[in-house]
Design a protein around this motif. Sequence first.
Motif, PDB file in Angstrom:
ATOM      1  N   GLN A   1       0.840  -1.200   0.000  1.00 31.99           N
ATOM      2  CA  GLN A   1       0.000   0.000   0.000  1.00 31.99           C
ATOM      3  C   GLN A   1       0.877   1.252   0.000  1.00 31.99           C
ATOM      4  OE1 GLN A   1      -2.705  -0.212   3.336  1.00 31.99           O
ATOM      5  NE2 GLN A   1      -4.319  -1.129   2.085  1.00 31.99           N
ATOM      6  N   ALA A   2       1.958   1.198   0.750  1.00 35.00           N
ATOM      7  CA  ALA A   2       2.856   2.359   0.818  1.00 35.00           C
ATOM      8  C   ALA A   2       3.451   2.670  -0.557  1.00 35.00           C
ATOM      9  CB  ALA A   2       3.963   2.106   1.833  1.00 35.00           C
ATOM     10  N   GLU A   3       3.876   1.640  -1.268  1.00 35.86           N
ATOM     11  CA  GLU A   3       4.481   1.849  -2.593  1.00 35.86           C
ATOM     12  C   GLU A   3       3.463   2.404  -3.587  1.00 35.86           C
ATOM     13  OE1 GLU A   3       7.863  -1.706  -2.537  1.00 35.86           O
ATOM     14  OE2 GLU A   3       5.782  -2.191  -3.052  1.00 35.86           O
TER      15      GLU A   3
ATOM     16  N   SER B   1       0.545   3.926  -2.941  1.00 34.83           N
ATOM     17  CA  SER B   1       0.065   5.261  -2.562  1.00 34.83           C
ATOM     18  C   SER B   1       1.103   6.328  -2.901  1.00 34.83           C
ATOM     19  CB  SER B   1      -0.313   5.304  -1.080  1.00 34.83           C
ATOM     20  OG  SER B   1       0.799   5.008  -0.265  1.00 34.83           O
ATOM     21  N   GLU B   2       2.384   6.011  -2.769  1.00 34.01           N
ATOM     22  CA  GLU B   2       3.429   6.968  -3.147  1.00 34.01           C
ATOM     23  C   GLU B   2       3.384   7.248  -4.651  1.00 34.01           C
ATOM     24  OE1 GLU B   2       8.262   7.101  -3.288  1.00 34.01           O
ATOM     25  OE2 GLU B   2       7.332   6.184  -1.515  1.00 34.01           O
TER      26      GLU B   2
ATOM     27  N   THR C   1      -2.110   9.427   0.387  1.00 36.81           N
ATOM     28  CA  THR C   1      -1.615   8.809   1.617  1.00 36.81           C
ATOM     29  C   THR C   1      -1.949   7.309   1.616  1.00 36.81           C
ATOM     30  OG1 THR C   1      -3.640   9.172   2.881  1.00 36.81           O
ATOM     31  CG2 THR C   1      -1.983  10.954   2.905  1.00 36.81           C
ATOM     32  N   GLN C   2      -1.197   6.576   2.407  1.00 35.70           N
ATOM     33  CA  GLN C   2      -1.459   5.145   2.547  1.00 35.70           C
ATOM     34  C   GLN C   2      -2.831   4.925   3.173  1.00 35.70           C
ATOM     35  OE1 GLN C   2       1.643   2.919   4.516  1.00 35.70           O
ATOM     36  NE2 GLN C   2       0.390   1.071   4.643  1.00 35.70           N
TER      37      GLN C   2
END
Length: 124
Positions: A27-29, A31-32, A37-38
């Motif tokens: 999710q972090a990858e 969303s970036e 945002t995550q």
Amino acid sequence: MEKSELNIPELFGKNVQKYRKQAKLTQAELSERLDITQKHLSIIETGSQFASAHLIARLCEELHVSPAALFGEDINQNYMDMLYLRMAAHFENKMNQVMAVLSGKINELERKLNPEKDSLSNFF
């Protein structure tokens, strides 16, 4: 019996999550890459919030899927699994029938060629 309503945000979110995982993205990858945002991605994936048209286009771009894929239900997967199993059983049955015929023909031929020797079928 009451028909359940289709929950579009939930279906969309599950598909986003499925394709994100297939792309081996966290999710972090993702969303970036989407510049969100995550937490925003997380609430989209759970179906709590729906994505804007712009974000849907970006998701399709990043996940390499069509918009239809993000809105589609995978109801055919169970049917395809069942069909595959039925086809596998059918072909196994046909193969066993062919093997039985061939084995019988080999035994017959062996008896004609060498009536006193053991049949080749002992080796199969």
